[in-house]
Design a protein around this motif. Structure first.
Motif, PDB file in Angstrom:
ATOM      1  N   ALA A  47       0.844  -1.208   0.000  1.00 18.62           N
ATOM      2  CA  ALA A  47       0.000   0.000   0.000  1.00 18.62           C
ATOM      3  C   ALA A  47       0.875   1.252   0.000  1.00 18.62           C
ATOM      4  CB  ALA A  47      -0.928  -0.006   1.211  1.00 18.62           C
ATOM      5  N   TRP A  52      -0.719   8.279  -0.306  1.00 22.96           N
ATOM      6  CA  TRP A  52      -1.902   8.435   0.551  1.00 22.96           C
ATOM      7  C   TRP A  52      -1.928   9.860   1.086  1.00 22.96           C
ATOM      8  CZ3 TRP A  52      -5.300   4.284   1.729  1.00 22.96           C
ATOM      9  CH2 TRP A  52      -4.923   3.057   1.176  1.00 22.96           C
ATOM     10  N   TRP A  56      -3.805   4.952   6.886  1.00 19.88           N
ATOM     11  CA  TRP A  56      -4.876   4.196   7.516  1.00 19.88           C
ATOM     12  C   TRP A  56      -4.588   3.981   8.996  1.00 19.88           C
ATOM     13  CZ3 TRP A  56      -1.445   2.891   3.758  1.00 19.88           C
ATOM     14  CH2 TRP A  56      -0.419   2.000   4.116  1.00 19.88           C
ATOM     15  N   PHE A  71      -7.439  -0.994   4.883  1.00 23.89           N
ATOM     16  CA  PHE A  71      -6.799   0.323   5.063  1.00 23.89           C
ATOM     17  C   PHE A  71      -7.804   1.333   5.619  1.00 23.89           C
ATOM     18  CE2 PHE A  71      -4.664  -1.930   1.502  1.00 23.89           C
ATOM     19  CZ  PHE A  71      -3.516  -2.284   2.199  1.00 23.89           C
ATOM     20  N   GLN A  75      -6.875   7.677   3.332  1.00 20.71           N
ATOM     21  CA  GLN A  75      -7.477   8.489   2.273  1.00 20.71           C
ATOM     22  C   GLN A  75      -6.512   8.651   1.115  1.00 20.71           C
ATOM     23  OE1 GLN A  75      -8.851  12.182   3.924  1.00 20.71           O
ATOM     24  NE2 GLN A  75     -10.637  11.203   4.876  1.00 20.71           N
ATOM     25  N   LEU A  76      -7.059   8.548  -0.094  1.00 22.00           N
ATOM     26  CA  LEU A  76      -6.232   8.676  -1.297  1.00 22.00           C
ATOM     27  C   LEU A  76      -7.111   9.075  -2.479  1.00 22.00           C
ATOM     28  CD1 LEU A  76      -5.355   5.078  -2.631  1.00 22.00           C
ATOM     29  CD2 LEU A  76      -7.222   5.576  -1.051  1.00 22.00           C
ATOM     30  N   ASN A  81      -2.907   9.104  -7.996  1.00 16.66           N
ATOM     31  CA  ASN A  81      -1.886   8.056  -7.978  1.00 16.66           C
ATOM     32  C   ASN A  81      -1.466   7.623  -9.373  1.00 16.66           C
ATOM     33  OD1 ASN A  81      -0.899   6.731  -5.328  1.00 16.66           O
ATOM     34  ND2 ASN A  81      -3.006   7.361  -4.914  1.00 16.66           N
ATOM     35  N   ALA A 253     -10.518   5.073   1.820  1.00 14.50           N
ATOM     36  CA  ALA A 253     -10.020   3.837   1.201  1.00 14.50           C
ATOM     37  C   ALA A 253     -11.161   2.928   0.754  1.00 14.50           C
ATOM     38  CB  ALA A 253      -9.117   3.085   2.175  1.00 14.50           C
ATOM     39  N   THR A 276     -11.580   1.515  -3.220  1.00 11.99           N
ATOM     40  CA  THR A 276     -10.452   2.311  -3.682  1.00 11.99           C
ATOM     41  C   THR A 276      -9.065   1.827  -3.224  1.00 11.99           C
ATOM     42  OG1 THR A 276     -11.911   4.229  -3.832  1.00 11.99           O
ATOM     43  CG2 THR A 276      -9.564   4.679  -3.716  1.00 11.99           C
ATOM     44  N   GLY A 277      -8.798   1.864  -1.947  1.00  7.04           N
ATOM     45  CA  GLY A 277      -7.427   1.675  -1.458  1.00  7.04           C
ATOM     46  C   GLY A 277      -6.895   0.259  -1.647  1.00  7.04           C
ATOM     47  N   THR A 281      -4.031  -0.946  -4.364  1.00  5.88           N
ATOM     48  CA  THR A 281      -2.834  -1.573  -3.783  1.00  5.88           C
ATOM     49  C   THR A 281      -2.509  -2.873  -4.501  1.00  5.88           C
ATOM     50  OG1 THR A 281      -3.197  -0.610  -1.605  1.00  5.88           O
ATOM     51  CG2 THR A 281      -1.897  -2.644  -1.687  1.00  5.88           C
TER      52      THR A 281
END
Ligand code: ATP
Ligand code: MG
Length: 644
Positions: A47, A52, A56, A71, A75-76, A81, A253, A276-277, A281
């Motif tokens: 991750a 980020w 997390w 996670f 937040q991302l 990314n 996430a 999302t997270g 990842t």
């Protein structure tokens, strides 16, 4: 399936990784150990390959299975990314996409270009009223705007639902309605098999029955005439005039990223929800590990359509999060000629190719002489996904495309798993032709019998939650539990629906869907093994096998076979060949030579339809078929051959 699966096919060939690849591999053997010691710490490390906005608080919340949260509290932004991060790191001028249209027109988009387009599209969607949490349907040809549309949705937190551009009004309408989408992004059409193929009329007809749709955003690709309604907005107006300024907001996430309906090989499509997270990842890590991508030097090409999960994870999110340079192709492999893929590999000096067994078998059918006309020496790694790859198709891929020098990664995963789960690591694994080998670091898979106990041939299950796992079926938690978690409720295992076996070295062999397993005189025989035996005959390019009801054996093996170009062979010889390879019990009752096989639009053999033919039943639902005429042709062929 009652007992365990027979283990019939023996494979002794093995190919170690090329020394140089092994030496410089992105991920080496120690990753397995590391993940085994502390699986969650391993995933935390992966991750951290991402950016980020906020870390997390908890890696995995599995307190309410089968509803996982990964996670938690992190937040991302996915689009940040995939784009901003690379531009900020000074890589804005790197080519992200070498796009090639079917007619031969081209576009080159750098990371800078892609970021600007995505920011503009994000602003345009916002001004059309799309907010975080809204659903947006995407029904597009394979043009860069398809990726931009997905990234723009992700950027503003709208959940996208990509619908394959070859689907019908009913399929599109059903998916829009199921997700209550607010906007559709589409194009006038795209080029398929040498001609413009319209998309907009299908959207118009669908939207007429989808009251939730407020706007339809239309890319002009082919320039063909389109009907226009007051919901329609041209992409070049809305996105063209939008601001280039857009700051990516932070999302939780577990914010819903996309819904993707499974291809529907077996039943009513299920709206698989990914967040999302955890998703990013694992998509990012697996792309880095399995394809060994070196962003500075590799040219990567995944031939899937963005309408399938392979396009989501290994055209858009995986490669872009890793800063890859990739080829994106609009059209079909036989337009304007059957060497089109190889021509593109030669032109762009592609180093990594990811495609499907259906394509590989088709290329073998077309003939070895076609790829031989092109310079494929840039290739250094090959991948396969979508169906079990028959050992001989694997060998053909290795020899005729990979020049006997490229490792092949056979990657098993599903729309539901979000990312690759079982696959070799190209710098570590000694690959066996036709085997997906083993679970990736951080993944726990096991093969069990009816009672959920470990066995060498039976049901493939996943025993621990993984970051990119589906979170639910959109709007239907009960169906989610029932479909995937009820079969091995006691053990808490995810049931994938596929059969598999483990050989004496521990390598995993996928044996097809358990629904397709044949019960012949009390033996559970996988369709895959009989098909692989047929494909091992030098005259055979492709085979589909089904079990048809039989008065003496319970089920009898019926095979449908496509020969390689120019080859000929008798039915009796093929029956004997299978009998000799796998044992007399596997000798097909009948072998039918055919010109085509019924396939889904993602290219998978639809055995259910062939079973109906073998049992002389009605055809059943053929709406997900790539070419509905194929069934009629096979049926007619059957009639003439029995009259013979
Ligand atoms: P539906 O679930 O709607 O019937 P589908 O299963 O074809 O459709 P996907 O999620 O695209 O939809 O495909 C996942 C399936 O494809 C796997 O469950 C497996 O049967 C098959 N598959 C994918 N990759 C491989 C592979 N490398 N080896 C063997 N089988 C594979
Ligand atoms: Mg499936």
């Amino acid at each position: 399936m009652s007992e365990t699966l027979e283990n019939l096919l023996q494979e002794t060939r093995q190919f170690p990784p090329p020394a140089e690849l092994a030496e410089n591999a992105n991920v080496k053997a120690d990753a397995y150990k590391e993940a085994e010691v502390d699986r969650l710490a391993f995933w935390e490390k992966q991750a951290r390959r991402l950016h980020w906005f906020k870390e997390w608080d908890q890696t995995l919340d599995w307190s309410n299975p089968p509803f996982a949260k990964w996670f938690v509290g992190g937040q991302l932004n996915i689009s940040y990314n995939c784009l901003d991060r690379h531009v900020l790191a000074g890589q804005g001028d790197r080519v992200a996409i070498h796009w090639e249209g079917e007619p031969g027109d081209t576009r080159t988009l750098t990371y800078n270009d892609l970021l600007i387009e995505t920011k503009k599209a994000a602003n345009a969607l916002t001004s059309l009223g799309v907010q975080a949490g809204d659903r947006v349907a995407i029904y597009m040809p394979m043009i860069p705007e398809a990726a931009v549309a997905m990234l723009a949705c992700a950027r503003i937190g709208a959940t996208h639902s990509v619908v394959f551009g070859g689907f019908s009004v009913d399929a599109l309408k059903g998916r829009i309605q199921d997700a209550s989408a607010k906007v559709v992004i589409t194009a006038d059409g795209g080029y398929r098999r040498g001609a413009p193929s319209a998309l907009k009329p299908t959207v118009d007809e669908s939207v007429a029955e989808c009251p939730t749709i407020e706007k339809v955003l239309v890319v002009r690709r082919t320039g063909q005439d389109v009907a226009w309604t007051d919901k329609d907005v041209w992409w070049h107006d809305a996105v063209g005039n939008a601001s280039e300024e857009h700051e990516a907001p932070a999302f939780d996430a577990e914010h819903p990223l996309f819904i993707l309906y499974t291809s529907g090989t077996t039943a009513k499509p299920k709206g698989i929800l990914h967040t999302t997270g955890g998703y990013l990842t694992q998509a990012s890590f697996t792309h880095h590990a399995v394809f060994d991508l070196k962003p500075e030097s590799d040219i990567y090409w995944c031939t899937a359509d963005i309408g399938w999960v392979t396009g989501h994870s290994y055209i858009v999110y995986g490669p872009l999060s890793n800063g890859a340079t990739q080829v994106m192709y609009e059209g079909t492999p036989d337009t304007p000629h059957k060497g089109r893929f190889w021509e593109l590999i030669e032109k762009y000096r592609v180093t990594i190719l990811y495609t499907a067994p259906t394509a590989i078998r088709t290329f073998a059918k077309w003939g070895d002489d076609i790829p031989a006309q092109f310079d494929l020496s840039s290739l250094r790694l090959l991948g396969s996904v979508g169906e079990p790859i028959n050992p001989e198709a694997w060998m053909w891929y290795r020899e005729h495309i990979g020049g006997n020098r490229c490792p092949i990664v056979d990657t098993w995963w599903q729309t539901e798993t979000g990312a690759i789960m079982i696959s070799p690591l190209p710098g570590v694994t000694n690959c066996k032709p036709g085997s997906a080998m083993g679970p990736l670091p951080g993944i726990s898979a096991t093969i069990v019998n009816d009672e959920g106990q470990p066995t060498d041939g039976g049901y493939l299950t996943l025993t621990e939650p993984w970051p990119s796992m589906l979170r639910t079926i959109w709007g239907d938690n009960d169906r989610f539990i029932e479909t995937y978690w009820a079969r091995f409720r006691e053990q808490g295992y995810y049931f994938a629906g596929d059969g598999a076996k483990r050989d004496s070295d521990g390598a995993i062999w996928l044996l097809g869907r358990v629904d397709d397993v044949m019960l012949v005189s009390g033996h559970n025989i996988s369709t895959t093994e009989v098909e692989s035996a047929l494909v091992a005959h030098p005259a055979v390019a492709e085979a589909a096998v089904v079990g048809a009801t039989d008065a003496t054996t319970g089920q009898a093996i019926c095979a449908f076979v496509i020969l390689r170009g120019g080859a000929s062979v008798s039915e009796a010889e093929l029956r004997d060949h299978v009998g000799k390879t796998l044992g007399p019990i596997c000798k097909p009752r009948q072998v039918q030579l055919v010109a085509e096989l019924p396939k889904t639009r993602s290219g998978k053999i639809m055995r259910r339809l062939l079973r109906n033919i073998a049992e002389k039943k009605e055809l059943g639902d053929t709406t997900t078929l790539q070419d509905a005429n194929v069934m009629q042709l096979i049926k007619e062929g059957m009639q003439t051959s029995t009259e013979d």
